[in-house]
Design a protein around this motif. Sequence first.
Motif, PDB file in Angstrom:
ATOM      1  N   VAL A   1      99.977 -55.689  40.818  1.00 10.20           N
ATOM      2  CA  VAL A   1     101.017 -56.453  40.122  1.00 10.20           C
ATOM      3  C   VAL A   1     101.903 -55.499  39.314  1.00 10.20           C
ATOM      4  O   VAL A   1     103.134 -55.618  39.325  1.00 10.20           O
ATOM      5  N   ALA A   2     101.294 -54.524  38.639  1.00 13.33           N
ATOM      6  CA  ALA A   2     102.066 -53.562  37.839  1.00 13.33           C
ATOM      7  C   ALA A   2     103.002 -52.740  38.723  1.00 13.33           C
ATOM      8  O   ALA A   2     104.172 -52.528  38.376  1.00 13.33           O
ATOM      9  N   ILE A   3     102.517 -52.300  39.881  1.00 11.11           N
ATOM     10  CA  ILE A   3     103.350 -51.541  40.817  1.00 11.11           C
ATOM     11  C   ILE A   3     104.501 -52.418  41.320  1.00 11.11           C
ATOM     12  O   ILE A   3     105.655 -51.987  41.355  1.00 11.11           O
ATOM     13  N   ALA A   4     104.183 -53.648  41.693  1.00  9.65           N
ATOM     14  CA  ALA A   4     105.216 -54.557  42.200  1.00  9.65           C
ATOM     15  C   ALA A   4     106.266 -54.838  41.130  1.00  9.65           C
ATOM     16  O   ALA A   4     107.469 -54.831  41.416  1.00  9.65           O
ATOM     17  N   LEU A   5     105.829 -55.074  39.894  1.00 12.04           N
ATOM     18  CA  LEU A   5     106.788 -55.321  38.809  1.00 12.04           C
ATOM     19  C   LEU A   5     107.657 -54.095  38.545  1.00 12.04           C
ATOM     20  O   LEU A   5     108.862 -54.215  38.342  1.00 12.04           O
ATOM     21  N   SER A   6     107.039 -52.914  38.554  1.00  4.89           N
ATOM     22  CA  SER A   6     107.830 -51.706  38.299  1.00  4.89           C
ATOM     23  C   SER A   6     108.850 -51.470  39.409  1.00  4.89           C
ATOM     24  O   SER A   6     109.954 -51.004  39.144  1.00  4.89           O
ATOM     25  N   GLU A   7     108.489 -51.793  40.648  1.00  4.13           N
ATOM     26  CA  GLU A   7     109.454 -51.672  41.748  1.00  4.13           C
ATOM     27  C   GLU A   7     110.577 -52.697  41.584  1.00  4.13           C
ATOM     28  O   GLU A   7     111.741 -52.394  41.784  1.00  4.13           O
ATOM     29  N   TYR A   8     110.221 -53.910  41.205  1.00  6.30           N
ATOM     30  CA  TYR A   8     111.201 -54.986  41.037  1.00  6.30           C
ATOM     31  C   TYR A   8     112.165 -54.676  39.892  1.00  6.30           C
ATOM     32  O   TYR A   8     113.368 -54.900  40.001  1.00  6.30           O
ATOM     33  N   TRP A   9     111.640 -54.162  38.787  1.00  4.94           N
ATOM     34  CA  TRP A   9     112.458 -53.892  37.614  1.00  4.94           C
ATOM     35  C   TRP A   9     113.252 -52.595  37.701  1.00  4.94           C
ATOM     36  O   TRP A   9     114.180 -52.394  36.926  1.00  4.94           O
ATOM     37  N   SER A  10     112.850 -51.700  38.601  1.00  7.92           N
ATOM     38  CA  SER A  10     113.507 -50.392  38.638  1.00  7.92           C
ATOM     39  C   SER A  10     114.950 -50.526  39.104  1.00  7.92           C
ATOM     40  O   SER A  10     115.285 -51.346  39.962  1.00  7.92           O
ATOM     41  N   THR A  11     115.777 -49.726  38.497  1.00 13.56           N
ATOM     42  CA  THR A  11     117.197 -49.676  38.836  1.00 13.56           C
ATOM     43  C   THR A  11     117.584 -48.209  38.950  1.00 13.56           C
ATOM     44  O   THR A  11     116.745 -47.321  38.793  1.00 13.56           O
ATOM     45  N   MET A  12     118.831 -47.955  39.170  1.00  4.54           N
ATOM     46  CA  MET A  12     119.291 -46.572  39.231  1.00  4.54           C
ATOM     47  C   MET A  12     119.175 -45.897  37.857  1.00  4.54           C
ATOM     48  O   MET A  12     118.969 -44.700  37.769  1.00  4.54           O
TER      49      MET A  12
ATOM     50  N   ILE B   1     116.958 -46.879  35.258  1.00 12.78           N
ATOM     51  CA  ILE B   1     115.560 -46.809  34.816  1.00 12.78           C
ATOM     52  C   ILE B   1     114.685 -46.747  36.060  1.00 12.78           C
ATOM     53  O   ILE B   1     114.540 -47.735  36.773  1.00 12.78           O
ATOM     54  N   LYS B   2     114.106 -45.604  36.289  1.00 14.97           N
ATOM     55  CA  LYS B   2     113.304 -45.388  37.493  1.00 14.97           C
ATOM     56  C   LYS B   2     111.954 -46.086  37.390  1.00 14.97           C
ATOM     57  O   LYS B   2     111.460 -46.382  36.308  1.00 14.97           O
ATOM     58  N   GLN B   3     111.352 -46.295  38.567  1.00 13.61           N
ATOM     59  CA  GLN B   3     110.052 -46.952  38.639  1.00 13.61           C
ATOM     60  C   GLN B   3     108.994 -46.184  37.851  1.00 13.61           C
ATOM     61  O   GLN B   3     108.144 -46.784  37.205  1.00 13.61           O
ATOM     62  N   GLU B   4     109.046 -44.867  37.890  1.00  9.75           N
ATOM     63  CA  GLU B   4     108.055 -44.060  37.185  1.00  9.75           C
ATOM     64  C   GLU B   4     108.078 -44.336  35.676  1.00  9.75           C
ATOM     65  O   GLU B   4     107.022 -44.372  35.040  1.00  9.75           O
ATOM     66  N   LEU B   5     109.263 -44.554  35.128  1.00 10.11           N
ATOM     67  CA  LEU B   5     109.358 -44.870  33.698  1.00 10.11           C
ATOM     68  C   LEU B   5     108.785 -46.255  33.393  1.00 10.11           C
ATOM     69  O   LEU B   5     108.132 -46.448  32.362  1.00 10.11           O
ATOM     70  N   TRP B   6     109.043 -47.191  34.275  1.00  7.67           N
ATOM     71  CA  TRP B   6     108.447 -48.523  34.093  1.00  7.67           C
ATOM     72  C   TRP B   6     106.920 -48.437  34.127  1.00  7.67           C
ATOM     73  O   TRP B   6     106.236 -49.042  33.305  1.00  7.67           O
ATOM     74  N   LEU B   7     106.388 -47.665  35.094  1.00  5.11           N
ATOM     75  CA  LEU B   7     104.927 -47.532  35.188  1.00  5.11           C
ATOM     76  C   LEU B   7     104.360 -46.825  33.957  1.00  5.11           C
ATOM     77  O   LEU B   7     103.287 -47.190  33.475  1.00  5.11           O
TER      78      LEU B   7
ATOM     79  N   GLY C   1     105.590 -46.972  30.985  1.00  5.00           N
ATOM     80  CA  GLY C   1     105.621 -47.996  29.941  1.00  5.00           C
ATOM     81  C   GLY C   1     104.489 -48.990  30.082  1.00  5.00           C
ATOM     82  O   GLY C   1     103.850 -49.367  29.091  1.00  5.00           O
ATOM     83  N   ILE C   2     104.217 -49.404  31.311  1.00  7.55           N
ATOM     84  CA  ILE C   2     103.114 -50.338  31.557  1.00  7.55           C
ATOM     85  C   ILE C   2     101.785 -49.689  31.185  1.00  7.55           C
ATOM     86  O   ILE C   2     100.912 -50.314  30.572  1.00  7.55           O
ATOM     87  N   ALA C   3     101.623 -48.394  31.529  1.00  3.52           N
ATOM     88  CA  ALA C   3     100.388 -47.677  31.185  1.00  3.52           C
ATOM     89  C   ALA C   3     100.206 -47.606  29.675  1.00  3.52           C
ATOM     90  O   ALA C   3      99.105 -47.840  29.159  1.00  3.52           O
ATOM     91  N   MET C   4     101.284 -47.308  28.947  1.00  2.00           N
ATOM     92  CA  MET C   4     101.189 -47.257  27.480  1.00  2.00           C
ATOM     93  C   MET C   4     100.871 -48.622  26.894  1.00  2.00           C
ATOM     94  O   MET C   4     100.088 -48.727  25.947  1.00  2.00           O
ATOM     95  N   LEU C   5     101.458 -49.656  27.474  1.00  2.00           N
ATOM     96  CA  LEU C   5     101.154 -51.012  27.028  1.00  2.00           C
ATOM     97  C   LEU C   5      99.672 -51.330  27.264  1.00  2.00           C
ATOM     98  O   LEU C   5      99.006 -51.900  26.385  1.00  2.00           O
ATOM     99  N   LEU C   6      99.153 -50.946  28.431  1.00  2.00           N
ATOM    100  CA  LEU C   6      97.735 -51.172  28.719  1.00  2.00           C
ATOM    101  C   LEU C   6      96.846 -50.442  27.711  1.00  2.00           C
ATOM    102  O   LEU C   6      95.841 -50.982  27.248  1.00  2.00           O
ATOM    103  N   PHE C   7      97.198 -49.198  27.365  1.00  2.00           N
ATOM    104  CA  PHE C   7      96.411 -48.457  26.380  1.00  2.00           C
ATOM    105  C   PHE C   7      96.454 -49.128  25.017  1.00  2.00           C
ATOM    106  O   PHE C   7      95.434 -49.226  24.337  1.00  2.00           O
ATOM    107  N   ALA C   8      97.628 -49.589  24.616  1.00  3.88           N
ATOM    108  CA  ALA C   8      97.749 -50.272  23.324  1.00  3.88           C
ATOM    109  C   ALA C   8      96.929 -51.553  23.309  1.00  3.88           C
ATOM    110  O   ALA C   8      96.202 -51.834  22.350  1.00  3.88           O
ATOM    111  N   VAL C   9      97.013 -52.317  24.387  1.00  3.80           N
ATOM    112  CA  VAL C   9      96.268 -53.572  24.480  1.00  3.80           C
ATOM    113  C   VAL C   9      94.770 -53.307  24.522  1.00  3.80           C
ATOM    114  O   VAL C   9      93.983 -54.047  23.925  1.00  3.80           O
ATOM    115  N   SER C  10      94.346 -52.233  25.192  1.00  2.00           N
ATOM    116  CA  SER C  10      92.908 -51.950  25.290  1.00  2.00           C
ATOM    117  C   SER C  10      92.318 -51.604  23.929  1.00  2.00           C
ATOM    118  O   SER C  10      91.160 -51.896  23.661  1.00  2.00           O
ATOM    119  N   GLY C  11      93.103 -50.983  23.057  1.00  2.00           N
ATOM    120  CA  GLY C  11      92.621 -50.701  21.714  1.00  2.00           C
ATOM    121  C   GLY C  11      92.398 -51.963  20.904  1.00  2.00           C
ATOM    122  O   GLY C  11      91.593 -51.989  19.982  1.00  2.00           O
TER     123      GLY C  11
END
Length: 176
Positions: free
Chosen positions: A25-36, A38-44, A46-56
């Motif tokens: 789902v995270a990969i699909a969302l990052s592909e969907y949200w990516s534009t010229m 904001i690249k997909q890698e930046l979205w991913l 961001g998602i990784a940092m969000l996951l780390f924050a939520v896990s704490g």
Amino acid sequence: QETLLTLLYPNNGLWFLYNLFIYCVAIALSEYWSTMRIKQELWLAGIAMLLFAVSGWLHTILNATPLSWYFPFFAMGYYVHKYQEQIFKHSKTILLISGICYVITVPFWMMREVPTFYQWINLGSIFAYVYRYSVSVAGTLFFFMTAKVYFDRPYSLLEKIGTKTLGIYIFQFVIL
């Protein structure tokens, strides 16, 4: 009630499938949200940092800690596949650098604790996490590239077993 607990704490034998679903789902969302812009890698990232924050905050609820810990490795596999032509042009260099890094760093690596050299020099908890990830990434790259460079031939038995692993995994869960 048991179904709700399984969804809230998916740490039973199916935690892996739960994690794979969230990662896809995270990969699909990052592909969907990516534009010229904001690249997909930046979205991913961001998602990784969000996951780390939520896990704490959530720890084991919704499998948050393992979910955030393994996400970078899933993303690494995704990007190795996505950029395999560019990566495999430099496979021997990557193999050499990752092998040297892995051999030098793995003797001090601890899975759930600070590195063993912390008995002499403590560099803080953030460095311990970065170190743990770095050793894991170096080892993953080293063993993956070793297999790709030296063992990249079809092995029909392993390929046949590989297509059945999900069924084997679920079957062993039912048996246990």
